[in-house]
Design an enzyme around this catalytic site. Structure first.
Site, PDB file in Angstrom:
ATOM      1  N   ASP A  83      60.038  69.206 -28.185  1.00  0.00           N
ATOM      2  CA  ASP A  83      60.860  68.252 -28.930  1.00  0.00           C
ATOM      3  C   ASP A  83      61.220  68.837 -30.295  1.00  0.00           C
ATOM      4  O   ASP A  83      60.891  69.980 -30.596  1.00  0.00           O
ATOM      5  CB  ASP A  83      60.099  66.928 -29.081  1.00  0.00           C
ATOM      6  CG  ASP A  83      58.704  67.160 -29.644  1.00  0.00           C
ATOM      7  OD1 ASP A  83      58.399  68.303 -30.042  1.00  0.00           O
ATOM      8  OD2 ASP A  83      57.921  66.199 -29.699  1.00  0.00           O
ATOM      9  N   HIS A 312      59.688  72.390 -20.183  1.00  0.00           N
ATOM     10  CA  HIS A 312      60.071  71.145 -20.855  1.00  0.00           C
ATOM     11  C   HIS A 312      60.295  71.463 -22.331  1.00  0.00           C
ATOM     12  O   HIS A 312      59.398  71.305 -23.167  1.00  0.00           O
ATOM     13  CB  HIS A 312      58.966  70.098 -20.676  1.00  0.00           C
ATOM     14  CG  HIS A 312      59.308  68.758 -21.261  1.00  0.00           C
ATOM     15  ND1 HIS A 312      59.806  67.720 -20.524  1.00  0.00           N
ATOM     16  CD2 HIS A 312      59.227  68.293 -22.528  1.00  0.00           C
ATOM     17  CE1 HIS A 312      60.016  66.672 -21.304  1.00  0.00           C
ATOM     18  NE2 HIS A 312      59.658  66.998 -22.534  1.00  0.00           N
ATOM     19  N   ASP A 364      56.807  73.548 -11.163  1.00  0.00           N
ATOM     20  CA  ASP A 364      57.727  74.135 -12.155  1.00  0.00           C
ATOM     21  C   ASP A 364      58.918  73.209 -12.330  1.00  0.00           C
ATOM     22  O   ASP A 364      60.004  73.459 -11.808  1.00  0.00           O
ATOM     23  CB  ASP A 364      58.159  75.524 -11.672  1.00  0.00           C
ATOM     24  CG  ASP A 364      58.894  76.294 -12.754  1.00  0.00           C
ATOM     25  OD1 ASP A 364      59.021  75.772 -13.880  1.00  0.00           O
ATOM     26  OD2 ASP A 364      59.342  77.424 -12.477  1.00  0.00           O
ATOM     27  N   GLU A 373      55.305  71.610 -20.525  1.00  0.00           N
ATOM     28  CA  GLU A 373      55.662  71.652 -21.947  1.00  0.00           C
ATOM     29  C   GLU A 373      54.721  72.554 -22.734  1.00  0.00           C
ATOM     30  O   GLU A 373      53.505  72.437 -22.624  1.00  0.00           O
ATOM     31  CB  GLU A 373      55.637  70.245 -22.553  1.00  0.00           C
ATOM     32  CG  GLU A 373      56.093  70.258 -24.012  1.00  0.00           C
ATOM     33  CD  GLU A 373      56.282  68.867 -24.603  1.00  0.00           C
ATOM     34  OE1 GLU A 373      55.625  67.924 -24.121  1.00  0.00           O
ATOM     35  OE2 GLU A 373      57.075  68.738 -25.553  1.00  0.00           O
TER      36      GLU A 373
END
Ligand SMILES: *[C@@H]1O[C@H](CO)[C@@H](O)[C@H](O)[C@H]1NC(C)=O
Ligand SMILES: *[C@@H]1O[C@H](CO)[C@@H](O)[C@H](O)[C@H]1NC(C)=O
Ligand SMILES: *[C@@H]1O[C@H](CO)[C@@H](O)[C@H](O)[C@H]1NC(C)=O
Length: 522
Positions: A83, A312, A364, A373
């Site tokens: 993020d 991610h 995956d 992530e």
């Protein structure tokens, strides 16, 4: 997209990967190359104006106005994970781990020609922390709103989400976050000391001020910055205060910090070796991470022939701003890039993903953020680990001189088989309670984690206890070597054992347990 229960020290990884198949026979992998890649991950996480030396070319400038709305410049620092939020706690942990490696693995890092890179990685964090600590009792602890950030899938370069900054001050304390940041400053000050004494001195001043702030105004940072709660739950601040005191003592030599640690270790209940123990499991697991596992896959992205392709990570999963110049909006990011089954357009080299599940399966899949992530805090300990391993074993040119070997399924090694026995010393002034708290297979060897509780049964205070430990072949935590062979002593903050007090230490090895006996005490 929210990551409830994300663990600061990669605890989930510890439980699933690290206690699984382990190995100590590190011989197939090029740790120097793995080390170099971890620095690339930290470059990919950079916020702010990127320098000309930036090697990760798919990233551009971002977050240049961070803090502006609050009248403070908070440009720079690192994004936390997949993020675009800058969380103070994992960033401080990263800086501490990097600095720890720079201090304790100086020879290895210099030998690998990676010391400058290490210092740069530290400095990208500390330059930001200096801005985030503009007054003695103010610490900006987060930039970006974790909730709104997770509603969008955008590159950092074209973020449209809130860049609210959150601060701690004397009315909004956060001893855990301020303590962790003080530790980062103190450790970084030590790391820079031989290379830039003026910068080192600046860092030390910040460390001392932040420690006083953390100690004087007690509280949990998540009570002052509730926005962080969903991401980093804090359960207390004693570990961070002791951790900061320990680093400040090391950086200053000032007895005040040592005394603080000694006086508070007991009632705060922290011991400080929990994290080192965590490191140890990483140590055993280096080869596992790099491909010696059932999937024959490296969980360090970009290392070896097989690694996660759908990470991610917002930046990695959307084409670079230099390739696709028009902005990718909040929802468009999800529709066009997040949900795609194709591989990421950008390889995020050196990112350690969350890793496989208990069955050693890895899916995956970008949507499976628990596994796919990468985080700053999960990747941070790898620098010291790979540096140590390179120093110990040398770098192997190709990195894959032998084919992969897959280890046995680890499922059976999950349950610890505690065996407790009371040794002959029972009834003696000092008693040892020995137990096995975990075991696992590595190749053909079974390794055991031994815990030993030292108990004082005598009628008077015991100090200067010296122990003899024979047949020890693995690493040990919670005792310090004396310099004499097989002789160990209690750590500095635990010089005496008061009534009813115990002290634990831990060691890991294959084969029979070590012989522990008392050499002397007063
Ligand atoms: C040392 O740190 C100072 C203060 O931050 C900085 O201005 C200077 O460029 C650094 N010197 C070197 C040699 O890196
Ligand atoms: C995961 O591993 C288990 C045990 O080896 C296996 O039976 C199962 O099919 C795997 N699950 C998936 C989703 O691949
Ligand atoms: C040891 O324990 C005894 C009895 O509990 C106590 O009186 C004594 O002070 C203790 N000494 C140390 C060093 O713990």
């Amino acid at each position: 997209m929210s990551k409830f229960g994300r663990s600061l020290f990669g605890v989930s990884l510890l439980l699933t990967v690290l206690l699984a198949a382990a190995t100590t026979s590190a011989e197939y992998y090029n740790y120097g190359s793995a080390l170099d890649k971890t620095f690339l991950f930290f470059e990919a996480q950079r916020s702010g104006k990127l320098p000309a030396t930036q090697r990760v070319k798919w990233r551009g400038n971002s977050g240049l106005k961070d803090g502006l709305a609050q009248g403070v410049s908070l440009e720079g620092g690192y994004y936390d994970a997949g993020d675009n939020v800058k969380f103070g706690l994992p960033m401080a942990f990263l800086v501490t781990m990097l600095s720890w490696a720079a201090v304790d693995n100086r020879k290895e890092l210099s030998g690998l020609n990676q010391m400058q890179q290490t210092l740069w990685s530290i400095r990208w964090g500390t330059d930001y922390f200096i801005k985030a600590h503009p007054q003695p009792n103010v610490l900006w602890g987060q930039v970006g709103d974790g909730q709104s950030d997770h509603y969008c899938w955008e590159r950092p370069e074209d973020m449209t989400t809130s860049r609210t900054a959150y601060k701690l001050d004397q009315y909004h304390p956060g001893s855990d976050l301020a303590g962790e940041t003080a530790a980062a400053f103190a450790a970084a000050s030590l790391a820079f000391k031989p290379y830039n004494s003026s910068y080192s001195a600046i860092l030390l001043t910040h460390a001392k001020e932040l420690f006083s702030f953390a100690d004087k105004y007690r509280g949990l940072f998540t009570d002052s910055i509730p926005n962080a709660k969903a991401f980093y739950m804090s359960s207390g601040y004693s570990d961070e205060l002791l951790w900061a005191a320990a680093w400040l003592h090391r950086a200053t030599g000032d007895q005040y910090y040592l005394k603080y640690a000694i006086d508070n270790a007991g009632y705060m209940g922290g011991t400080g070796w929990g994290m080192k123990e965590c490191n140890h499991f990483y140590f055993l697991q280096a080869d596992y991470i790099l491909g010696k596992n059932r999937q024959g896959m490296s969980y360090l992205v970009g290392y070896g022939p097989k690694y996660p392709l759908r990470v991610h990570h917002r930046g990695a999963s959307i084409p670079s701003i230099f390739v696709q110049r028009s902005s990718v909006s909040c929802v468009q990011g999800f529709d066009s890039w997040y949900r795609r089954s194709q591989a990421d357009p950008n390889v995020i080299h050196g990112a350690l993903v969350g890793g496989p599940d208990q069955n050693d399966n890895y899916s995956d899949d970008r949507a499976n953020y628990e596994q796919s992530e990468p985080t700053l805090s999960g990747t941070a300990p790898l620098v010291g680990l790979f540096a140590k391993l390179s120093g110990k074993l040398g770098s192997y040119g190709g990195g894959y001189s032998k084919p992969y070997q897959t280890t046995k399924p680890p499922a059976s090694s999950y349950k610890a088989t505690p065996t407790r026995y009371t040794p002959k010393q029972s009834g003696a002034p000092i008693e040892f309670l020995h137990s096995i708290t975990a075991n696992w297979m590595a190749g053909d060897t079974r390794y055991y984690r031994h815990k030993v509780i030292i108990k004082n049964n005598s009628q008077k205070q015991i100090s200067d206890l010296k122990l003899k430990i024979e047949d020890l072949s693995g690493p040990i935590w919670g005792l310090n070597p004396t310099g004499q062979k097989t002789t160990y002593q209690l750590p500095e903050w635990q010089k005496t054992l008061r009534a009813g007090q115990t002290h634990d230490f831990v060691y890991v090895q294959g084969g029979p347990q070590a012989k522990v006996s008392v050499l002397s005490y007063y």
